[in-house]
Write an enzyme that holds these catalytic residues in place. Sequence first.
Site, PDB file in Angstrom:
ATOM      1  N   LYS B   7      15.178  27.892  -9.186  1.00  0.00           N
ATOM      2  CA  LYS B   7      15.604  28.687  -8.030  1.00  0.00           C
ATOM      3  C   LYS B   7      15.565  30.157  -8.426  1.00  0.00           C
ATOM      4  O   LYS B   7      16.147  30.550  -9.427  1.00  0.00           O
ATOM      5  CB  LYS B   7      17.041  28.314  -7.629  1.00  0.00           C
ATOM      6  CG  LYS B   7      17.142  26.982  -6.934  1.00  0.00           C
ATOM      7  CD  LYS B   7      18.547  26.753  -6.380  1.00  0.00           C
ATOM      8  CE  LYS B   7      18.831  25.285  -6.186  1.00  0.00           C
ATOM      9  NZ  LYS B   7      17.917  24.586  -5.265  1.00  0.00           N
TER      10      LYS B   7
ATOM     11  N   MET C   1      17.790  36.673 -10.807  1.00  0.00           N
ATOM     12  CA  MET C   1      18.898  35.736 -10.750  1.00  0.00           C
ATOM     13  C   MET C   1      18.386  34.304 -10.692  1.00  0.00           C
ATOM     14  O   MET C   1      18.618  33.604  -9.713  1.00  0.00           O
ATOM     15  CB  MET C   1      19.752  36.004  -9.495  1.00  0.00           C
ATOM     16  CG  MET C   1      20.321  37.401  -9.443  1.00  0.00           C
ATOM     17  SD  MET C   1      21.529  37.625 -10.763  1.00  0.00           S
ATOM     18  CE  MET C   1      21.486  39.400 -10.943  1.00  0.00           C
ATOM     19  N   PRO C   2      17.662  33.865 -11.703  1.00  0.00           N
ATOM     20  CA  PRO C   2      17.165  32.489 -11.614  1.00  0.00           C
ATOM     21  C   PRO C   2      18.209  31.463 -12.095  1.00  0.00           C
ATOM     22  O   PRO C   2      19.024  31.757 -12.966  1.00  0.00           O
ATOM     23  CB  PRO C   2      15.946  32.468 -12.542  1.00  0.00           C
ATOM     24  CG  PRO C   2      15.681  33.898 -12.910  1.00  0.00           C
ATOM     25  CD  PRO C   2      17.000  34.605 -12.781  1.00  0.00           C
ATOM     26  N   TYR C   3      18.117  30.310 -11.486  1.00  0.00           N
ATOM     27  CA  TYR C   3      18.885  29.140 -11.918  1.00  0.00           C
ATOM     28  C   TYR C   3      17.890  28.003 -12.076  1.00  0.00           C
ATOM     29  O   TYR C   3      17.145  27.693 -11.150  1.00  0.00           O
ATOM     30  CB  TYR C   3      19.940  28.772 -10.872  1.00  0.00           C
ATOM     31  CG  TYR C   3      20.573  27.425 -11.136  1.00  0.00           C
ATOM     32  CD1 TYR C   3      21.590  27.294 -12.076  1.00  0.00           C
ATOM     33  CD2 TYR C   3      20.139  26.294 -10.462  1.00  0.00           C
ATOM     34  CE1 TYR C   3      22.162  26.067 -12.337  1.00  0.00           C
ATOM     35  CE2 TYR C   3      20.709  25.054 -10.710  1.00  0.00           C
ATOM     36  CZ  TYR C   3      21.722  24.948 -11.654  1.00  0.00           C
ATOM     37  OH  TYR C   3      22.281  23.719 -11.911  1.00  0.00           O
ATOM     38  N   PHE C  42      20.243  31.282 -15.726  1.00  0.00           N
ATOM     39  CA  PHE C  42      21.052  30.124 -16.115  1.00  0.00           C
ATOM     40  C   PHE C  42      20.113  28.924 -16.237  1.00  0.00           C
ATOM     41  O   PHE C  42      19.244  28.723 -15.379  1.00  0.00           O
ATOM     42  CB  PHE C  42      22.066  29.770 -15.027  1.00  0.00           C
ATOM     43  CG  PHE C  42      23.312  30.601 -14.985  1.00  0.00           C
ATOM     44  CD1 PHE C  42      23.479  31.718 -15.795  1.00  0.00           C
ATOM     45  CD2 PHE C  42      24.354  30.264 -14.114  1.00  0.00           C
ATOM     46  CE1 PHE C  42      24.646  32.475 -15.739  1.00  0.00           C
ATOM     47  CE2 PHE C  42      25.512  31.015 -14.057  1.00  0.00           C
ATOM     48  CZ  PHE C  42      25.667  32.114 -14.873  1.00  0.00           C
TER      49      PHE C  42
END
Lengths: 71, 71, 71, 71, 71, 71
Positions: B7, C1-3, C42
């Site tokens: 994501k 902001m990767p997850y 994350f």
Amino acid sequence: MPYVNVKITREGGTTREQKAQVIKGVSELLRDVLGKPLGDTFVVINEVELEDWGVGGLPVQEYRKQVADKT
Amino acid sequence: MPYVNVKITREGGTTREQKAQVIKGVSELLRDVLGKPLGDTFVVINEVELEDWGVGGLPVQEYRKQVADKT
Amino acid sequence: MPYVNVKITREGGTTREQKAQVIKGVSELLRDVLGKPLGDTFVVINEVELEDWGVGGLPVQEYRKQVADKT
Amino acid sequence: MPYVNVKITREGGTTREQKAQVIKGVSELLRDVLGKPLGDTFVVINEVELEDWGVGGLPVQEYRKQVADKT
Amino acid sequence: MPYVNVKITREGGTTREQKAQVIKGVSELLRDVLGKPLGDTFVVINEVELEDWGVGGLPVQEYRKQVADKT
Amino acid sequence: MPYVNVKITREGGTTREQKAQVIKGVSELLRDVLGKPLGDTFVVINEVELEDWGVGGLPVQEYRKQVADKT
């Protein structure tokens, strides 16, 4: 290091302000209850089309009609 | 049998080529480190609107402004 | 902001060092391909029991047997 | 209290009726096999763009071409 | 029809009471901000082992050491 | 290329055979309704502890007690 994913049905009227309140509220909750620093929490919101959400074996719109008809 | 979900915030400029590189890189990594055959790995990429991603209790755009203002 | 969420079957021999390599590799990939700062990514790894992973309509162990029998 | 997430590639032709059948089928399966009441099951369907789904280290369209070329 | 998934690192001391507070807090937040009935919200909490959570390209324990060493 | 994640509460009595039936049923459903080849479908089952699943603002066990008390 919390990661929170909030999935809601897309009802058409969810504003940026409401989303910002959800982000703020969830992050503060995890800080207050679990001691997680605000800066460590990611929140991702997904709005899901009504036809893509099922409950009670039915797409949510039909489910709501069914519940409304019963009452 | 790995399944990988990536994501990222939708910043506007992510190309098909970059996505293909992410898919290739992740699949090769799991092959090289864990011995997973390339053909066994699924990768799903989700681009998330900036207003739907929160960090530090704020939508990511406001968070970035706040960080920029501090520095 | 990767997850990034990496789900793999639990085969018994995955070490901390391998997990650390996966975390490092994925984070560096997103930095190199998409320009995401290392500190913004994350990675969450889930090992899934073999009986809880299905492919081809079968739990993965039976699927592997079936494939082995064919060859 | 089951929650089921179904991710499929967006191929262009998935209808509301098909989605309703998936929701119904999954919910009835969990009722019949595990005894979960229909009303307790949420199903969320996500259609994923072809460029966002990777298999075998390739975006799914290229993977399909590669498989087709081999046969 | 909200579904909320809360992933946190397993630090050893998270109690049932704290989890109940997270469940209550998230559900009330979605009711208060978005008008979602309490009964419509599912919350699923996952505690993730420290070795399975990465940030900044490192397993979280090493990341914390690195941050602590810098300060 | 479907990926299906089934989350259920861990009630103690879910057997391997039941899980195999869920895997089979879901995969056949996606084949029959959407034309997805059996071999292309991954199913991942997660059993979630009762204290980690919330509904109606309460952990599921307390929610069930509350519902039982009402009736």
